[in-house]
Design an enzyme around this catalytic site. Structure first.
Site, PDB file in Angstrom:
ATOM      1  N   GLU A 189       3.392 -19.018 -24.575  1.00 31.13           N
ATOM      2  CA  GLU A 189       4.647 -20.141 -24.564  1.00 31.13           C
ATOM      3  C   GLU A 189       5.718 -19.896 -25.199  1.00 31.13           C
ATOM      4  OE1 GLU A 189       6.982 -22.709 -25.298  1.00 31.13           O
ATOM      5  OE2 GLU A 189       5.739 -23.472 -27.512  1.00 31.13           O
ATOM      6  N   LYS A 234       0.369 -14.117 -37.211  1.00 34.87           N
ATOM      7  CA  LYS A 234       1.343 -13.296 -37.687  1.00 34.87           C
ATOM      8  C   LYS A 234       2.900 -13.925 -37.701  1.00 34.87           C
ATOM      9  CE  LYS A 234       5.143 -11.234 -35.590  1.00 34.87           C
ATOM     10  NZ  LYS A 234       6.306 -11.450 -36.985  1.00 34.87           N
ATOM     11  N   GLU A 273      18.702 -20.135 -22.052  1.00 35.30           N
ATOM     12  CA  GLU A 273      18.139 -21.802 -23.383  1.00 35.30           C
ATOM     13  C   GLU A 273      19.247 -21.033 -24.319  1.00 35.30           C
ATOM     14  OE1 GLU A 273      13.817 -22.118 -25.807  1.00 35.30           O
ATOM     15  OE2 GLU A 273      13.992 -20.052 -24.434  1.00 35.30           O
ATOM     16  N   CYS A 286      12.062 -24.977 -27.388  1.00 28.85           N
ATOM     17  CA  CYS A 286      11.254 -24.957 -25.863  1.00 28.85           C
ATOM     18  C   CYS A 286      11.764 -25.775 -25.107  1.00 28.85           C
ATOM     19  CB  CYS A 286       9.725 -23.969 -25.781  1.00 28.85           C
ATOM     20  SG  CYS A 286      10.273 -22.660 -27.132  1.00 28.85           S
TER      21      CYS A 286
END
Length: 496
Positions: free
Chosen positions: A264, A189, A399, A298
């Site tokens: 992750e 997906k 973040e 990331c």
């Protein structure tokens, strides 16, 4: 890019209709709904994709289960045969690299040179796992009773692979490669922002000879299609790359049938610069450790922790290097940073810039959209460097996922490591020092999964990748990734 270059770009860079791949067939959503796929560099709609939901996931799981259970199918093939077929798949991906790169750039705004590199990188990942397919070993184990004890490594079955929009084809290869090598049937997906290369992978897999139903592609929102995969009792494992709150929701959904998961997730990685470092090399290379992919990474080293005695020199060098970063049209081969993935994401990053100013940090470079009128229609933002930041500011804790870096001074080695580890994340990081003893001490103390010394390169196909703390669970890449997609079965044979 010139008018002639645009005219010569492959038609597949701007498709008008795409379909999911389920059971070896191109299909629309069960209810016929679609969503727009937008080019973030222009704001133009470049495709309409199926808005998949629960019924489509049910169809994909049924197709995958049927293919996995086929007694002469993929899971039953000799491992070497699977490997040779994966090698054909890798070759097809490489052979279609320009087509796939154009799709990736049109879909996500990634500079075309970066897209080309990532498509080739994906082909190399598939090639690596083609070679790994017949190297999934069990063990023979001495036990206390007379007999032979051995282990078998077997595929899990149907696995759900949910990939993000920042590195769509590369993240797909990280999951598909080991999952297919181990003999699983997959449901891929992609993110709703970037479904195009995933669909093309599904088509190329069939062309390579991977049986129908072994690689299915379902498009649609994470809240419906993604959640249905995570909760589906017919899915034995979910692998997810994305932001942390979604990872937490996947853990909750997967718990209903104790589904295996690997995650992750986010990061707030440090770049630790000691006074004895090669500052010129750091300044030359490190802008790309945070501004590459417009900061949507990331692993982005979004905190520069610098020893106070060289703080001013480093800020000057880093700012000068940042000003040289070329922001522009992603189809221009000289562009190094394109737009963010969407106007919504650009506005989120702009909000963080205002937050940083409100917290008392100062902008050294950037902080606004580029002044080129040709870029006005896209989701662009200039690389931004904050000085005067502290580790407790939101711009240093959260973040941002955009081209923003904060510079934070420290006085001692101990303080540097304390600041670096004072985050809920632990994905990546770099250490800069000519003192190898100091660098190794710091590497051992840094709570992160992938670390580099005097470099920003910490991701390698052959080596394990993953994070500590809220940056995730499990390790992708290398032979370690095969552990994520296999079950270990112990067999004892009594010889008395």
């Amino acid at each position: 890019m010139t008018t002639d270059q645009r005219a010569n770009a492959p038609e597949t860079a701007s498709p008008t209709n795409v379909r999911m791949v389920i059971g070896g067939e191109g299909v629309d959503a069960a209810d016929g709904q679609t969503f727009d796929v937008v080019n973030p560099a222009t704001g133009a709609v470049i495709a309409k994709a199926p808005l998949g939901g629960r019924e489509d996931v049910d169809r994909a799981v049924a197709a995958a289960r049927k293919a996995f259970d086929d007694p002469k199918g993929w899971a039953a093939w000799a491992a070497g045969k699977r490997g040779r077929t994966l090698a054909k798949f890798a070759a097809l991906v490489k052979g279609h690299s320009e087509e796939l790169a154009q799709l990736e750039t049109a879909n996500g705004g990634k500079p075309i040179t970066s897209s080309r590199g990532e498509v080739v990188g994906a082909s190399l990942v598939f090639d690596y796992y083609a070679g790994a397919a017949n190297k999934v070993f069990g063990q023979t184990i001495p036990v206390s009773k007379p007999g032979i004890d051995l282990t078998l490594r077997e595929p899990i079955g149907v696995v759900g692979l949910i990939v993000p929009w920042n590195f769509p084809i590369l993240m797909a290869s990280w999951k598909l490669g080991p999952a297919l090598a181990a003999g699983n049937a997959c449901i891929l997906k992609p993110a709703s922002y970037t479904p195009l290369t995933a669909i093309r992978l599904g088509e190329l897999a069939l062309e390579a000879g991977i049986p129908a139903g072994i690689l299915n592609v379902v498009t649609g929102p994470g809240g419906t299609a993604g959640a249905s995969i995570a909760a589906h009792p017919g899915v034995g494992k979910v692998a997810f790359t994305g932001e942390t709150t979604t990872g937490q929701e996947i853990m909750r959904l997967a718990s209903a049938n104790v589904k295996k998961i690997s995650l992750e997730l986010g990061g707030k990685s440090p770049n630790i610069v000691f006074a004895d470092a090669d500052l010129a090399k750091f300044a030359r290379e490190s802008p790309y450790s945070v501004f590459d992919n417009c900061g949507q990474d990331c692993c982005a080293r979004s905190r520069i922790l610098v020893e106070r005695s060289v703080h001013d020199e480093l800020v000057e060098l880093f700012a000068a290097a940042t000003r040289k970063v070329k922001v522009g049209d992603p189809l221009d081969e000289t562009t190094e940073v394109g737009p963010l993935v969407s106007v919504k994401q650009r506005d989120r990053v702009k909000d963080y810039i205002e937050i940083g100013l409100g917290e008392g940090a100062t902008i050294v470079v950037g902080g606004a959209a580029p002044d080129d009128p040709a870029l006005a229609g896209g989701a662009y933002l200039m690389p931004t460097v904050f000085d005067g930041a502290t580790n407790d500011m939101r711009i240093a804790r959260e973040e941002i996922f955009g081209p923003v870096v904060s510079v934070i001074p420290f006085d001692t080695e101990e303080e540097a490591l304390r600041l670096a580890n004072a985050t809920p994340y632990g994905l990546s990081g770099s250490i800069w020092s000519r003192d190898i003893g100091k660098a190794l001490r710091a590497a051992k103390s840094l709570q992160a999964g992938v670390i580099s010394v005097n470099s920003n390169s910490s991701v390698h196909t052959e080596a394990p990748f993953g994070g500590y703390k809220m940056s995730g669970i499990g390790r992708e890449l290398g032979m370690s990734a095969l552990d994520l997609y296999t079950e270990t079965k112990n067999v004892f044979i009594d010889l008395t």
